[in-house]
Design an enzyme around this catalytic site. Structure first.
Site, mmCIF file in Angstrom:
data_model
loop_
_atom_site.group_PDB
_atom_site.id
_atom_site.type_symbol
_atom_site.label_atom_id
_atom_site.label_comp_id
_atom_site.label_asym_id
_atom_site.label_seq_id
_atom_site.Cartn_x
_atom_site.Cartn_y
_atom_site.Cartn_z
ATOM 1 N N TYR A 9 0.842 -1.195 0.000
ATOM 2 C CA TYR A 9 0.000 0.000 0.000
ATOM 3 C C TYR A 9 0.882 1.252 0.000
ATOM 4 O O TYR A 9 0.675 2.170 -0.795
ATOM 5 C CB TYR A 9 -0.944 -0.013 1.202
ATOM 6 C CG TYR A 9 -1.759 1.247 1.322
ATOM 7 C CD1 TYR A 9 -2.802 1.503 0.433
ATOM 8 C CD2 TYR A 9 -1.477 2.187 2.307
ATOM 9 C CE1 TYR A 9 -3.545 2.671 0.522
ATOM 10 C CE2 TYR A 9 -2.218 3.348 2.407
ATOM 11 C CZ TYR A 9 -3.238 3.591 1.514
ATOM 12 O OH TYR A 9 -3.961 4.755 1.606
ATOM 13 N N GLU A 31 -11.582 4.716 4.620
ATOM 14 C CA GLU A 31 -11.052 5.657 5.624
ATOM 15 C C GLU A 31 -12.077 5.857 6.734
ATOM 16 O O GLU A 31 -11.715 5.929 7.901
ATOM 17 C CB GLU A 31 -10.683 6.997 4.988
ATOM 18 C CG GLU A 31 -9.453 6.951 4.112
ATOM 19 C CD GLU A 31 -8.136 6.739 4.843
ATOM 20 O OE1 GLU A 31 -8.098 6.719 6.099
ATOM 21 O OE2 GLU A 31 -7.129 6.583 4.143
ATOM 22 N N TRP A 39 -5.075 1.516 10.315
ATOM 23 C CA TRP A 39 -5.207 1.379 8.869
ATOM 24 C C TRP A 39 -4.832 -0.041 8.437
ATOM 25 O O TRP A 39 -5.419 -0.600 7.515
ATOM 26 C CB TRP A 39 -4.364 2.430 8.153
ATOM 27 C CG TRP A 39 -4.526 2.372 6.677
ATOM 28 C CD1 TRP A 39 -3.556 2.124 5.759
ATOM 29 C CD2 TRP A 39 -5.731 2.541 5.916
ATOM 30 N NE1 TRP A 39 -4.075 2.131 4.483
ATOM 31 C CE2 TRP A 39 -5.419 2.385 4.560
ATOM 32 C CE3 TRP A 39 -7.055 2.810 6.260
ATOM 33 C CZ2 TRP A 39 -6.369 2.482 3.552
ATOM 34 C CZ3 TRP A 39 -7.998 2.903 5.256
ATOM 35 C CH2 TRP A 39 -7.648 2.744 3.920
#
Length: 178
Positions: A9, A31, A39
């Site tokens: 990512y 998000e 995350w």
């Protein structure tokens, strides 16, 4: 050892300008799902989210009924939070309303930065959790009916989709790196 999903990512998505409508919609919802979590937790569930939310097809999501919501809340592959699931549905409806105005998420968002990423150089290495711009975008999204779009979530979103680059200047992903 670092999570390979997290590294991939960082190396291929975070801070890279994104203009794909589906990805922009997906990332906005992810998000929001991340609120209060790491995350990395969301990245580990990303494939499950894509499957559970019909490949982030906003038209399908906007039509979800109580039975689909119950199915989602029973799915261990996603964050089973009623408010976050409801937010994804509300966001699909708000996104479709934006599209009905003849706008795209891509054009609407990137207009805030003149179509070019903001490249930040934080002198002490720390990054803010929100800015005046994320405050403004957050308020504008909220007025349009989007949910889980507080300023801190939106700043993380802006980083994720490359509207802002907060890569360390020594990082190979920093726009000025050799």
């Amino acid at each position: 050892m670092a999570n390979p999903r997290y590294l991939a990512y960082h190396d291929h998505e975070w801070g890279v300008p994104c203009h794909d409508e589906t990805t922009l919609f997906e990332m906005l919802n992810l998000e929001g799902a991340q609120a209060g979590l790491s995350w990395e937790t969301i990245l580990n569930k990303r494939d499950s989210y894509r499957a559970a939310f019909d490949g982030w097809d906003a038209e399908r999501i906007a039509r979800y009924d109580d039975a689909k919501v119950a199915e989602l809340l029973a799915n261990p592959g996603i964050v089973r939070n009623r408010l976050k699931v409801a937010a994804a549905i509300a966001n699909a409806r708000a996104y479709l309303a934006l599209r009905a105005e003849g706008l795209t998420l891509d054009g609407w968002l990137w207009d805030y930065v003149g179509g070019e990423p903001l490249v930040n150089h934080w002198p002490d290495g720390t990054r803010p959790t929100k800015t005046a711009l994320s405050d403004r975008i957050s308020k504008d999204l909220s007025k349009r009916g989007f949910k889980f779009v507080g300023s801190t979530i939106i700043y993380a979103y802006m980083q994720g989709i490359g509207m802002v680059s907060d890569h360390d200047p020594r990082c190979f992903r920093h726009p000025g790196a050799a």
